[in-house]
Design a protein around this motif. Structure first.
Motif, short mmCIF file in Angstrom:
data_model
loop_
_atom_site.label_atom_id
_atom_site.label_comp_id
_atom_site.label_asym_id
_atom_site.label_seq_id
_atom_site.Cartn_x
_atom_site.Cartn_y
_atom_site.Cartn_z
N LEU A 167 0.84 -1.20 0.00
CA LEU A 167 0.00 0.00 0.00
C LEU A 167 0.87 1.25 0.00
CD1 LEU A 167 -2.96 1.06 0.32
CD2 LEU A 167 -2.53 1.07 2.78
N GLU A 168 0.49 2.26 -0.78
CA GLU A 168 1.22 3.53 -0.78
C GLU A 168 0.67 4.40 0.34
OE1 GLU A 168 2.30 7.33 -3.63
OE2 GLU A 168 1.43 5.55 -4.53
N VAL A 169 1.57 4.86 1.21
CA VAL A 169 1.18 5.65 2.37
C VAL A 169 2.11 6.85 2.57
CG1 VAL A 169 0.17 3.69 3.61
CG2 VAL A 169 2.58 4.26 3.96
N GLY A 170 1.66 7.77 3.38
CA GLY A 170 2.50 8.87 3.85
C GLY A 170 2.74 8.66 5.33
N ILE A 171 4.01 8.66 5.75
CA ILE A 171 4.33 8.46 7.16
C ILE A 171 5.03 9.68 7.73
CG2 ILE A 171 4.52 5.96 6.89
CD1 ILE A 171 7.60 6.32 7.14
N ILE A 172 4.99 9.79 9.04
CA ILE A 172 5.76 10.82 9.74
C ILE A 172 6.88 10.10 10.47
CG2 ILE A 172 5.75 12.59 11.52
CD1 ILE A 172 2.85 13.16 10.79
N LEU A 173 8.12 10.41 10.08
CA LEU A 173 9.29 9.82 10.72
C LEU A 173 9.46 10.40 12.11
CD1 LEU A 173 11.74 10.13 7.69
CD2 LEU A 173 10.41 8.13 8.36
N LYS A 174 10.16 9.68 12.98
CA LYS A 174 10.40 10.15 14.36
C LYS A 174 11.02 11.55 14.35
CE LYS A 174 10.92 8.97 18.84
NZ LYS A 174 9.82 8.58 19.69
N LYS A 175 12.02 11.77 13.48
CA LYS A 175 12.71 13.06 13.44
C LYS A 175 11.82 14.20 12.92
CE LYS A 175 14.92 12.27 8.93
NZ LYS A 175 14.54 13.39 8.10
N GLY B 156 8.10 4.78 10.37
CA GLY B 156 7.32 5.88 10.91
C GLY B 156 5.87 5.49 11.08
N ARG B 157 5.07 6.45 11.55
CA ARG B 157 3.65 6.21 11.77
C ARG B 157 2.84 6.73 10.58
NH1 ARG B 157 2.70 4.06 16.59
NH2 ARG B 157 4.27 4.35 18.19
#
Length: 64
Positions: A13-21, A57-58
């Motif tokens: 699945l193509e997603v957008g994540i927010i990395l920890k940094k 990431g989340r």
């Protein structure tokens, strides 16, 4: 759609994540899900995944 429910997310699945940094800035990184790392069915800040390029990431946005 946001990525708070594990049932909505699967490998490929193509997603957008927010990395920890990037949590402070909210910068979204896009990629393809390789592994789902959160075992719970729901997470308020987003299900944690590993992308095919190895970044972790989340999930903030579901593209597919």
């Amino acid at each position: 759609m946001d990525g708070q429910y594990r049932k909505d997310i699967y490998p490929g699945l193509e997603v957008g994540i927010i990395l920890k940094k990037d949590q402070r800035s909210g910068k979204i990184t896009y990629g393809i899900v390789k592994d789902i790392l959160t075992s719970a069915a729901y997470h308020s800040r987003g299900i944690k995944v590993r992308l095919e390029d190895g970044q972790i990431g989340r999930v903030a946005v579901i593209e597919g």
